[in-house]
Motif scaffolding. Structure first.
Motif, short mmCIF file in Angstrom:
data_model
loop_
_atom_site.label_atom_id
_atom_site.label_comp_id
_atom_site.label_asym_id
_atom_site.label_seq_id
_atom_site.Cartn_x
_atom_site.Cartn_y
_atom_site.Cartn_z
N ILE A 110 0.87 -1.20 -0.08
CA ILE A 110 -0.19 -0.04 0.03
C ILE A 110 0.94 1.16 -0.03
N LYS A 111 0.84 1.96 -1.04
CA LYS A 111 1.73 3.20 -1.21
C LYS A 111 1.02 4.52 -0.68
N ASP A 112 1.79 5.28 -0.45
CA ASP A 112 1.38 6.67 -0.15
C ASP A 112 0.61 7.25 -1.18
N GLY A 113 -0.50 8.04 -0.89
CA GLY A 113 -1.48 8.62 -2.00
C GLY A 113 -0.84 9.09 -3.00
N VAL A 114 0.13 9.92 -3.10
CA VAL A 114 0.67 10.67 -4.21
C VAL A 114 1.55 9.56 -5.10
N GLU A 115 2.34 8.73 -4.61
CA GLU A 115 2.73 7.70 -5.23
C GLU A 115 1.90 6.68 -6.18
N ASP A 116 0.89 6.39 -5.31
CA ASP A 116 -0.06 5.43 -5.76
C ASP A 116 -0.93 6.16 -7.08
N HIS A 117 -1.14 7.58 -6.95
CA HIS A 117 -1.60 8.41 -7.82
C HIS A 117 -0.93 8.40 -9.27
N LEU A 118 0.46 8.72 -8.75
CA LEU A 118 1.45 8.92 -10.09
C LEU A 118 1.45 7.66 -10.85
N GLN A 119 1.38 6.49 -10.20
CA GLN A 119 1.31 5.12 -10.86
C GLN A 119 -0.08 4.89 -11.83
N ARG A 120 -1.24 5.33 -11.11
CA ARG A 120 -2.32 5.29 -11.98
C ARG A 120 -2.19 6.21 -12.88
N TYR A 121 -2.18 7.45 -12.90
CA TYR A 121 -2.04 8.32 -13.91
C TYR A 121 -0.99 8.18 -15.27
N LEU A 122 -0.01 7.52 -14.64
CA LEU A 122 1.05 7.17 -15.80
C LEU A 122 0.38 5.85 -16.54
N ALA A 123 -0.10 5.12 -15.83
CA ALA A 123 -0.68 3.92 -16.58
C ALA A 123 -1.54 4.18 -17.51
N GLU A 124 -2.60 5.46 -17.04
CA GLU A 124 -3.37 5.87 -18.01
C GLU A 124 -2.95 6.93 -19.19
N GLN A 125 -1.89 7.39 -18.89
CA GLN A 125 -1.08 8.18 -19.96
C GLN A 125 0.20 7.73 -20.05
N ILE A 126 0.21 6.41 -20.62
CA ILE A 126 1.24 5.58 -20.77
C ILE A 126 2.13 6.08 -21.89
N GLU A 127 1.58 6.88 -22.86
CA GLU A 127 2.43 7.60 -23.81
C GLU A 127 3.55 8.80 -23.53
N TYR A 140 2.96 -5.32 -12.10
CA TYR A 140 3.23 -6.72 -12.84
C TYR A 140 3.91 -7.62 -11.80
N PRO A 141 3.55 -8.69 -11.64
CA PRO A 141 4.04 -9.57 -10.43
C PRO A 141 5.45 -10.12 -10.80
N THR A 142 6.62 -10.26 -9.71
CA THR A 142 7.47 -11.19 -10.02
C THR A 142 7.92 -11.79 -8.76
N ALA A 143 8.77 -12.77 -8.75
CA ALA A 143 9.11 -13.51 -7.65
C ALA A 143 9.67 -12.76 -6.34
N ILE A 144 10.24 -11.47 -6.95
CA ILE A 144 10.79 -10.52 -5.84
C ILE A 144 10.11 -9.18 -5.56
N GLY A 145 8.91 -9.38 -6.06
CA GLY A 145 7.74 -8.13 -5.73
C GLY A 145 7.31 -7.72 -7.02
N PRO A 146 6.25 -6.89 -7.01
CA PRO A 146 5.56 -6.25 -8.19
C PRO A 146 6.27 -5.18 -8.77
N VAL A 147 6.40 -4.96 -10.14
CA VAL A 147 6.94 -3.97 -10.85
C VAL A 147 5.80 -3.12 -10.98
N ASP A 148 6.24 -1.57 -10.49
CA ASP A 148 4.89 -0.63 -10.72
C ASP A 148 4.21 -0.85 -11.97
N ILE A 149 4.73 -0.62 -13.06
CA ILE A 149 4.15 -0.62 -14.46
C ILE A 149 4.97 -1.43 -15.28
N MET A 150 4.46 -2.38 -16.05
CA MET A 150 4.97 -2.96 -17.18
C MET A 150 4.26 -2.42 -18.38
N ALA A 151 5.14 -2.02 -19.45
CA ALA A 151 4.69 -1.46 -20.72
C ALA A 151 5.26 -2.34 -21.96
#
Length: 234
Positions: A110-127, A140-151
């Motif tokens: 569970i990330k702090d609000g700003v970091e979580d929002h940054l992730q969501r906005y960048l996913a929506e604006q991936i270009e 994106y799941p891996t054996a050592i933890g999730p990658v914030d965004i995979m594109a």
């Protein structure tokens, strides 16, 4: 989760070859059979690992002959990749502890609000990472933890994105671990890295660029579409 503390050595063979001499180490075996080897040194990065999907065999070797000086290992953990010919074989000479724990369901990071929002906005604006980019998924799941965004970029190659509010060296190290692991998967490689943050320290930028990662500054206000109420000349 199975946790072992043992005197062990290890041999990794396949697309790369690596070995660890005999020493006291901690082994983590996860429910998906992935295995990670840790030492007292090296921060939280494993010395070696085999990521899922993989198959683990717990082998108890036969007793040694009486005239053989070499001690018989107590156990051998042999992990084989389901996607390649890679094999990680760990020889346990002496086991100090071998415990298994049921960790139950994990709600995830569970990330702090700003970091979580940054992730969501960048996913929506991936270009923002480049024209023609497409989102694969967040967390994106891996054996050592999730990658914030995979594109996937315009060339059809995978891009792992690590997002921070304030980007420091620790964030670059985290992205490095993800990319090293992901690039061992022939179905994903080559995987490029982007270190994205509102601010990035000069030291982190130098380290990121030295490791072949791109740095991306994220304007939080712009991404969330907030109008600037300050007076403008133009």
């Amino acid at each position: 989760m199975r946790i072992l503390v043992a005197d062990c050595s290890a041999e990794y063979s396949g697309r790369l070859n690596a070995s660890l001499p005999l020493a006291k180490r901690v082994l983590l075996v996860k429910a998906d059979n992935s295995l990670l080897i840790f030492s007292e040194l090296g921060s939280y990065k494993p010395l070696n690992w085999m990521a899922a999907p993989c198959t683990l065999k717990d082998i108890t070797p036969p007793n040694a002959d009486d005239d053989v000086d070499t001690p018989t290992p107590e156990k051998v953990l042999r992990v084989t990749s389901d996607k390649s010919s890679d094999v990680l074989e760990v020889t346990l000479q002496h086991i100090y502890s071998d415990e298994t724990y049921d960790l139950g369901e994990d709600p995830g990071l569970i990330k702090d609000g700003v970091e979580d929002h940054l992730q969501r906005y960048l996913a929506e604006q991936i270009e923002r990472i480049g024209e023609g980019a497409k989102l694969v998924r967040r967390e994106y799941p891996t054996a050592i933890g999730p990658v914030d965004i995979m594109a996937i970029d315009a060339n059809g190659e995978h891009v792992a994105i690590e997002i921070k509010r304030h980007g420091g060296i620790d964030g670059v190290e985290q992205l490095t671990r993800y990319c090293e692991l992901l690039n061992r998967d022939p179905l994903l490689a080559p995987v490029h890295g982007i270190f994205a943050a509102q601010t990035i320290t000069p030291q982190a930028r130098v380290l990121a660029e030295d490791r072949g990662f791109r740095c991306l500054i994220l304007d939080y206000e712009e991404m969330k579409g907030t109008e600037d109420d300050s007076l403008r000349l133009f």
